[in-house]
Design a protein around this motif. Structure first.
Motif, short mmCIF file in Angstrom:
data_model
loop_
_atom_site.label_atom_id
_atom_site.label_comp_id
_atom_site.label_asym_id
_atom_site.label_seq_id
_atom_site.Cartn_x
_atom_site.Cartn_y
_atom_site.Cartn_z
N SER A 114 0.91 -1.18 -0.04
CA SER A 114 -0.09 -0.07 0.14
C SER A 114 0.84 1.09 -0.06
N ILE A 115 0.62 2.21 -1.11
CA ILE A 115 1.41 3.48 -1.08
C ILE A 115 0.50 4.65 -1.05
N SER A 116 0.51 5.37 0.08
CA SER A 116 -0.47 6.59 0.19
C SER A 116 -2.04 6.29 0.27
N GLY A 117 -2.32 5.53 0.84
CA GLY A 117 -3.69 5.05 0.86
C GLY A 117 -4.19 4.09 2.20
N ASP A 131 -1.15 -8.51 11.14
CA ASP A 131 -0.46 -9.11 11.92
C ASP A 131 1.24 -9.25 11.32
N ASP A 132 1.25 -9.24 9.96
CA ASP A 132 2.60 -9.28 9.51
C ASP A 132 2.87 -7.81 8.59
N LEU A 133 3.37 -7.07 9.28
CA LEU A 133 3.51 -5.64 8.58
C LEU A 133 4.72 -5.24 8.78
N THR A 134 5.17 -4.43 7.61
CA THR A 134 6.57 -3.80 7.19
C THR A 134 6.11 -2.39 6.61
N ILE A 135 6.61 -1.69 7.32
CA ILE A 135 6.46 0.04 7.20
C ILE A 135 7.72 0.34 6.43
N THR A 136 7.71 0.95 5.34
CA THR A 136 9.09 1.64 4.71
C THR A 136 8.95 3.05 4.35
N PRO A 137 9.51 3.86 5.16
CA PRO A 137 9.50 5.44 4.82
C PRO A 137 10.26 5.81 3.63
N VAL A 138 10.02 6.53 2.93
CA VAL A 138 10.65 6.90 1.46
C VAL A 138 10.65 8.43 1.33
N ASP A 139 11.86 8.75 0.86
CA ASP A 139 12.04 10.52 0.65
C ASP A 139 11.25 11.02 -0.60
N PRO A 142 10.21 5.71 -9.57
CA PRO A 142 9.56 4.28 -9.70
C PRO A 142 10.65 3.15 -9.60
N GLN A 143 11.92 3.37 -9.77
CA GLN A 143 12.88 2.17 -9.71
C GLN A 143 12.96 1.94 -8.34
N SER A 144 13.15 2.81 -7.08
CA SER A 144 13.06 2.71 -6.03
C SER A 144 11.98 2.00 -5.31
N ILE A 145 10.77 2.37 -5.74
CA ILE A 145 9.57 1.73 -5.24
C ILE A 145 9.22 0.57 -5.96
N VAL A 151 3.62 -1.39 3.85
CA VAL A 151 3.04 0.02 3.77
C VAL A 151 4.44 0.98 3.55
N ILE A 152 4.31 1.58 2.22
CA ILE A 152 5.22 2.57 1.83
C ILE A 152 4.76 3.95 2.09
N THR A 153 5.45 4.54 2.77
CA THR A 153 5.11 6.10 3.36
C THR A 153 5.90 7.08 2.66
N PRO A 154 5.36 7.79 1.72
CA PRO A 154 6.30 9.00 1.22
C PRO A 154 6.26 10.06 2.31
N VAL A 155 7.36 10.66 2.81
CA VAL A 155 7.33 11.48 3.88
C VAL A 155 6.85 12.66 3.68
#
Length: 318
Positions: free
Chosen positions: A137-140, A265-273, A283-286, A243-247
């Protein structure tokens, strides 16, 4: 050795998946292969499947990539009734696309903005959990989770609540009768490239159906937001969620990801600049983040789904 098969249609030629009165334009990229995972991409507002182009380019070398225009956007049908954009209808659309794209194996779901919001409905539905191997999930956020979060913020941190409400001013504007339609057809579409360039720091591609997509897409907000926030349900995800969170997101604050382990239960959160449209600006990083997450979670074989009253056409009608 795998038995790779080329797609029967070019990536820019849609296959139409029919669910009831709605036709969903689906776009298939990458070789079909018994061992290659299938990725299903769900775009947000006011975008079309083309928002994924820059990510699909590298991912289709390894995965089968299926994108589709959600109802009200691009080459898919545009129901007139606001109720036709309710989350249960959107979930059923996604289920129809999954059944068409990968009838015997779960898919990996990747979604952005309103695509993520509607995908949470499927991800937290036990009836579909066996059809989805993972969710990025990205920004939603999930609207039900938002409803619970708003109550907690009102109790514990009203300053943070006010900051998010300030970001979400447009949600209230979209509920004013006729205003969104007048805005999109009255000049907002022509100003949209300058607006997104200011927000993202670079020019973004614009699709030719933007004005119609923007006007119709506001029904997503009117059909769902206040109803879910007023009476949030308990929605738990039983599958791995990334969950990818653009800061620097101007619309969705990082606070929505806090305490998400209450629901997943199985959650990964990755902030990105990055800002809101990170899928276009980075696009390549995501794509790399998505691929790494998916490779660690292979999709098992499942029994074929029960037959649904869907029909498929290889190309749009004239």
């Amino acid at each position: 050795m795998t038995n790779a098969k080329p797609n029967p249609h070019a990536a820019d030629e849609p296959t139409l998946v029919q669910r009831g009165a709605v036709r969903l334009a689906c776009y298939d990229s990458g070789a079909r292969d018994d061992l290659r995972p299938t990725l299903v991409f769900v775009h947000g507002y006011p975008d079309t499947h083309r928002v994924w182009d820059r990510m699909v380019a590298p991912l289709s070398e390894t995965f089968r990539c299926v994108r589709y225009d959600v109802r009200g956007a691009g080459q898919s049908s545009r129901p007139r009734a606001t109720a036709a954009y309710a989350l249960d209808e959107l979930e059923a659309d996604l289920a129809a696309v999954i059944d068409w794209a990968s009838p015997s194996r779960p898919v990996h779901l990747i979604a952005h903005d309103w695509g993520s919001i509607q995908s949470w409905e499927a991800v937290t539905d036990p009836a579909l959990s066996h059809r989805i191997a993972s969710f990025t999930s990205i920004s939603g956020p999930c609207l039900d989770h938002v409803g619970h979060w708003l109550r907690a913020q009102w109790r514990d941190d009203r300053a943070a609540l006010m900051r998010q409400l300030k970001k979400s001013w447009y949600v209230f504007a979209f509920h004013i009768p006729w205003l969104p339609t007048l805005a999109w057809h009255g000049g907002l579409a022509s100003r949209w490239p300058r607006t997104t360039e200011r927000l993202e720091g670079q020019a973004l591609p614009v699709h030719p159906t933007l004005a119609r997509d923007g006007a119709h897409g506001t029904k997503l907000y009117r059909a769902n937001v206040f109803a879910r926030i007023r009476r949030p349900r308990l929605r738990h995800a039983q599958i791995p969620v990334h969950v990818i969170t653009p800061v620097r997101d101007a619309f969705v604050g990082p606070g929505f990801a806090r305490d998400l382990d209450r629901w997943v239960d199985d959650l990964t959160i990755t902030p990105v600049d990055a800002a809101h449209w990170a899928v276009l600006t980075h696009p390549q990083s995501i794509a790399d983040l998505c691929a790494d997450f998916i490779r660690a979670r292979p999709a098992p074989d499942v029994a074929a789904p029960e037959a649904r009253p869907n029909t498929v056409s290889p190309r749009p009608s004239a």
